[in-house]
Scaffold this motif. Structure first.
Motif, PDB file in Angstrom:
ATOM      1  N   ARG A  96       3.746  -7.775  11.135  1.00  0.00           N
ATOM      2  CA  ARG A  96       2.780  -8.416  11.504  1.00  0.00           C
ATOM      3  C   ARG A  96       1.663  -7.267  12.011  1.00  0.00           C
ATOM      4  N   ARG A  97       2.110  -6.639  12.772  1.00  0.00           N
ATOM      5  CA  ARG A  97       1.209  -5.718  13.560  1.00  0.00           C
ATOM      6  C   ARG A  97       0.882  -4.459  12.606  1.00  0.00           C
ATOM      7  N   ALA A  98       1.896  -4.179  11.854  1.00  0.00           N
ATOM      8  CA  ALA A  98       1.595  -2.879  10.955  1.00  0.00           C
ATOM      9  C   ALA A  98       0.755  -3.381   9.936  1.00  0.00           C
ATOM     10  N   ARG A  99       0.896  -4.907   9.390  1.00  0.00           N
ATOM     11  CA  ARG A  99      -0.221  -4.949   8.522  1.00  0.00           C
ATOM     12  C   ARG A  99      -1.643  -4.908   8.908  1.00  0.00           C
ATOM     13  N   GLN A 100      -1.711  -5.648  10.363  1.00  0.00           N
ATOM     14  CA  GLN A 100      -2.909  -5.553  10.973  1.00  0.00           C
ATOM     15  C   GLN A 100      -3.717  -4.167  10.989  1.00  0.00           C
ATOM     16  N   ASN A 101      -2.870  -3.378  11.354  1.00  0.00           N
ATOM     17  CA  ASN A 101      -3.261  -1.876  11.259  1.00  0.00           C
ATOM     18  C   ASN A 101      -3.749  -1.426  10.113  1.00  0.00           C
ATOM     19  N   VAL A 102      -2.979  -1.626   9.070  1.00  0.00           N
ATOM     20  CA  VAL A 102      -3.259  -1.145   7.478  1.00  0.00           C
ATOM     21  C   VAL A 102      -4.618  -1.791   7.273  1.00  0.00           C
ATOM     22  N   GLU A 103      -4.975  -2.952   7.428  1.00  0.00           N
ATOM     23  CA  GLU A 103      -6.195  -3.758   7.300  1.00  0.00           C
ATOM     24  C   GLU A 103      -7.431  -3.237   7.729  1.00  0.00           C
ATOM     25  N   VAL A 104      -7.110  -2.696   9.306  1.00  0.00           N
ATOM     26  CA  VAL A 104      -8.253  -2.059   9.891  1.00  0.00           C
ATOM     27  C   VAL A 104      -8.735  -0.767   9.186  1.00  0.00           C
ATOM     28  N   ILE A 105      -7.443  -0.044   8.893  1.00  0.00           N
ATOM     29  CA  ILE A 105      -7.619   1.418   8.713  1.00  0.00           C
ATOM     30  C   ILE A 105      -8.391   1.368   7.066  1.00  0.00           C
ATOM     31  N   VAL A 106      -7.993   0.391   6.413  1.00  0.00           N
ATOM     32  CA  VAL A 106      -8.445   0.195   4.969  1.00  0.00           C
ATOM     33  C   VAL A 106      -9.996  -0.049   5.106  1.00  0.00           C
ATOM     34  N   GLU A 107     -10.155  -0.935   6.167  1.00  0.00           N
ATOM     35  CA  GLU A 107     -11.957  -1.471   6.355  1.00  0.00           C
ATOM     36  C   GLU A 107     -12.665  -0.200   6.819  1.00  0.00           C
ATOM     37  N   ARG A 108     -12.173   0.598   7.596  1.00  0.00           N
ATOM     38  CA  ARG A 108     -12.834   1.558   8.261  1.00  0.00           C
ATOM     39  C   ARG A 108     -13.007   2.682   7.131  1.00  0.00           C
ATOM     40  N   LEU A 109     -12.061   3.119   6.454  1.00  0.00           N
ATOM     41  CA  LEU A 109     -12.107   4.138   5.303  1.00  0.00           C
ATOM     42  C   LEU A 109     -13.204   3.571   4.310  1.00  0.00           C
ATOM     43  N   THR A 110     -12.954   2.243   3.935  1.00  0.00           N
ATOM     44  CA  THR A 110     -13.996   1.615   3.020  1.00  0.00           C
ATOM     45  C   THR A 110     -15.450   1.891   3.494  1.00  0.00           C
ATOM     46  N   ALA A 111     -15.641   1.684   4.569  1.00  0.00           N
ATOM     47  CA  ALA A 111     -16.967   1.695   5.391  1.00  0.00           C
ATOM     48  C   ALA A 111     -17.453   3.265   5.353  1.00  0.00           C
ATOM     49  N   ASP A 112     -16.465   4.045   5.294  1.00  0.00           N
ATOM     50  CA  ASP A 112     -16.961   5.375   5.250  1.00  0.00           C
ATOM     51  C   ASP A 112     -17.077   6.140   3.883  1.00  0.00           C
ATOM     52  N   GLY A 113     -17.058   5.029   2.941  1.00  0.00           N
ATOM     53  CA  GLY A 113     -17.180   5.584   1.475  1.00  0.00           C
ATOM     54  C   GLY A 113     -16.072   6.311   1.054  1.00  0.00           C
ATOM     55  N   TYR A 114     -14.755   6.133   1.565  1.00  0.00           N
ATOM     56  CA  TYR A 114     -13.632   6.756   1.139  1.00  0.00           C
ATOM     57  C   TYR A 114     -13.278   5.970  -0.141  1.00  0.00           C
ATOM     58  N   ARG A 115     -12.742   6.950  -0.942  1.00  0.00           N
ATOM     59  CA  ARG A 115     -12.147   6.743  -2.418  1.00  0.00           C
ATOM     60  C   ARG A 115     -10.818   6.759  -2.482  1.00  0.00           C
ATOM     61  N   PHE A 116     -10.182   5.739  -2.836  1.00  0.00           N
ATOM     62  CA  PHE A 116      -8.662   5.514  -2.937  1.00  0.00           C
ATOM     63  C   PHE A 116      -8.340   5.730  -4.166  1.00  0.00           C
ATOM     64  N   HIS A 117      -7.430   6.563  -4.632  1.00  0.00           N
ATOM     65  CA  HIS A 117      -7.205   6.985  -5.992  1.00  0.00           C
ATOM     66  C   HIS A 117      -5.738   7.775  -6.140  1.00  0.00           C
ATOM     67  N   THR A 118      -5.584   7.980  -7.219  1.00  0.00           N
ATOM     68  CA  THR A 118      -4.217   8.593  -7.757  1.00  0.00           C
ATOM     69  C   THR A 118      -4.133   9.738  -7.206  1.00  0.00           C
ATOM     70  N   ASN A 119      -2.879  10.540  -6.951  1.00  0.00           N
ATOM     71  CA  ASN A 119      -2.653  11.694  -6.558  1.00  0.00           C
ATOM     72  C   ASN A 119      -2.451  12.717  -7.741  1.00  0.00           C
ATOM     73  N   ASP A 120      -3.481  12.666  -8.632  1.00  0.00           N
ATOM     74  CA  ASP A 120      -3.609  13.731  -9.772  1.00  0.00           C
ATOM     75  C   ASP A 120      -4.905  13.913  -9.964  1.00  0.00           C
ATOM     76  N   ASP A 121      -5.234  14.778 -11.014  1.00  0.00           N
ATOM     77  CA  ASP A 121      -6.501  15.169 -11.435  1.00  0.00           C
ATOM     78  C   ASP A 121      -7.400  14.183 -11.807  1.00  0.00           C
ATOM     79  N   ASP A 122      -6.714  13.024 -12.376  1.00  0.00           N
ATOM     80  CA  ASP A 122      -7.393  11.895 -13.226  1.00  0.00           C
ATOM     81  C   ASP A 122      -8.132  11.212 -11.850  1.00  0.00           C
ATOM     82  N   ARG A 123      -7.496  10.959 -10.597  1.00  0.00           N
ATOM     83  CA  ARG A 123      -8.301  10.277  -9.574  1.00  0.00           C
ATOM     84  C   ARG A 123      -8.471   8.969  -9.963  1.00  0.00           C
TER      85      ARG A 123
END
Length: 245
Positions: free
Chosen positions: A47-74
Motif C-alpha cells: 500500500r505504501r509502495a503504491r502511494q509512492n509510485v503514484e506520487v512519483i508519477v504525478e510529479r514526473l508528469t507535472a515536470d513534462g516527463y515522457r514515459f516511453h519504451t526503452n528503444d529508439d522508437d520511444r
C-alpha cells in the motif's frame, strides 16, 4: 500472537519486523498464523509502495516527463497499471508452478501493479541512465493474447534445459543498461522458489526486495547517479515525503 508484526510495523519498528520475518525463512509458510500476519505486513508495504509510485508519477508528469519504451522508437507508455482481478490468479499460479514465491512479491502484484518509469525528462537528459524503477509482474501493458503465464513458463523451461546450478530468477524488469536503450545484462527479478516473507531481488547486486525498494524511493525512483547538473535537485524533489517501507 507474540510477534504483533503489523502493529509494530505501523508504529515505525519496520527494520526489526523485516529482520524477524526474514529470520523465519520459509518456515513462515508452515504456520498459518505467522503467514497471515507476515502477509498483512507485506500488504501494508505494498500500500505504501503504491502511494509512492503514484506520487512519483504525478510529479514526473507535472515536470513534462515522457514515459516511453526503452528503444529508439520511444513509444509512449502508461507508467503505472493498477492490479486487476487477474493478479491474484497469477501469483497463485506462480506459487504452484515455481514452488512458492515470496510474500512481498505476492503483495506487490496484488497491491501495486505494474510500474514503468523509463522515459525522458526535459531538465535531466540522462534520466533513463539512472536505472528508473520498473517492476512488471502482471504484464498489463502486453497484448491479451500473450499471457504472462506463457512467458514465465517459458523462462522456467529454458532454465530447466540449461541443467546448471544457477538460481532461477523470475524476470520483472530490464537491467539498468537496457533501460537506457543499450545492450546490457540479464533482467532484474526475484529468486524462486522461495517461501520466505521477503524476496531476494537480483539486480546489479542481490538484496532483500524491500531494501531495494527503500533505496529506490529514497532516490525518487532513480537510484543510479548520472552526475548531471539538475539531477540532485530533481531526485530530491521526487523523493520528498515518500513513505518508508
Amino acid at each position: 500472537m507474540s510477534q504483533r508484526w503489523l502493529s509494530r510495523y505501523l508504529a515505525g519498528d519496520r527494520a526489526s519486523v523485516w529482520h524477524e520475518m526474514r529470520q523465519r525463512g520459509n518456515a513462515i509458510r508452515r504456520d498459518p498464523e505467522l503467514e497471515d500476519e507476515a502477509q498483512q505486513v507485506c500488504d501494508e508495504m505494498a500500500r505504501r509502495a503504491r502511494q509512492n509510485v503514484e506520487v512519483i508519477v504525478e510529479r514526473l508528469t507535472a515536470d513534462g516527463y515522457r514515459f516511453h519504451t526503452n528503444d529508439d522508437d520511444r513509444t509512449p507508455l502508461t507508467p503505472h497499471y493498477p492490479p486487476t482481478a487477474r493478479a491474484s490468479e497469477l501469483v497463485d499460479w506462480l506459487d504452484r508452478r515455481f514452488g512458492e514465491v515470496p510474500l512481498t512479491l505476492r503483495a506487490w502484484a496484488r497491491g501495486v501493479g505494474d510500474v514503468w518509469l523509463v522515459g525522458s525528462h526535459p531538465e535531466w537528459p540522462t534520466a533513463a541512465e539512472a536505472d528508473p524503477l520498473v517492476c512488471e509482474v502482471e504484464g498489463s501493458r502486453y497484448p491479451a493474447d500473450q499471457p504472462m503465464t506463457d512467458y514465465y513458463a517459458g523462462e522456467l523451461e529454458m532454465w530447466q534445459e540449461t541443467g546448471d546450478d544457477r538460481l532461477l530468477v523470475l524476470p520483472l524488469s530490464p537491467d539498468g543498461t537496457h533501460k537506457a536503450s543499450r545492450s546490457g545484462g540479464p533482467p532484474y527479478g526475484v529468486i524462486v522458489p522461495d517461501g520466505c516473507a521477503d524476496a531476494l531481488f537480483a539486480a546489479e547486486t542481490t538484496s532483500p526486495f524491500v531494501e531495494y525498494l527503500n533505496y529506490v524511493f529514497r532516490n525518487g525512483g532513480f537510484p543510479r547517479r548520472t552526475g548531471t547538473q539538475n539531477e540532485w535537485r530533481i531526485r530530491h524533489r521526487l523523493a520528498k515525503d515518500l513513505l518508508p517501507l
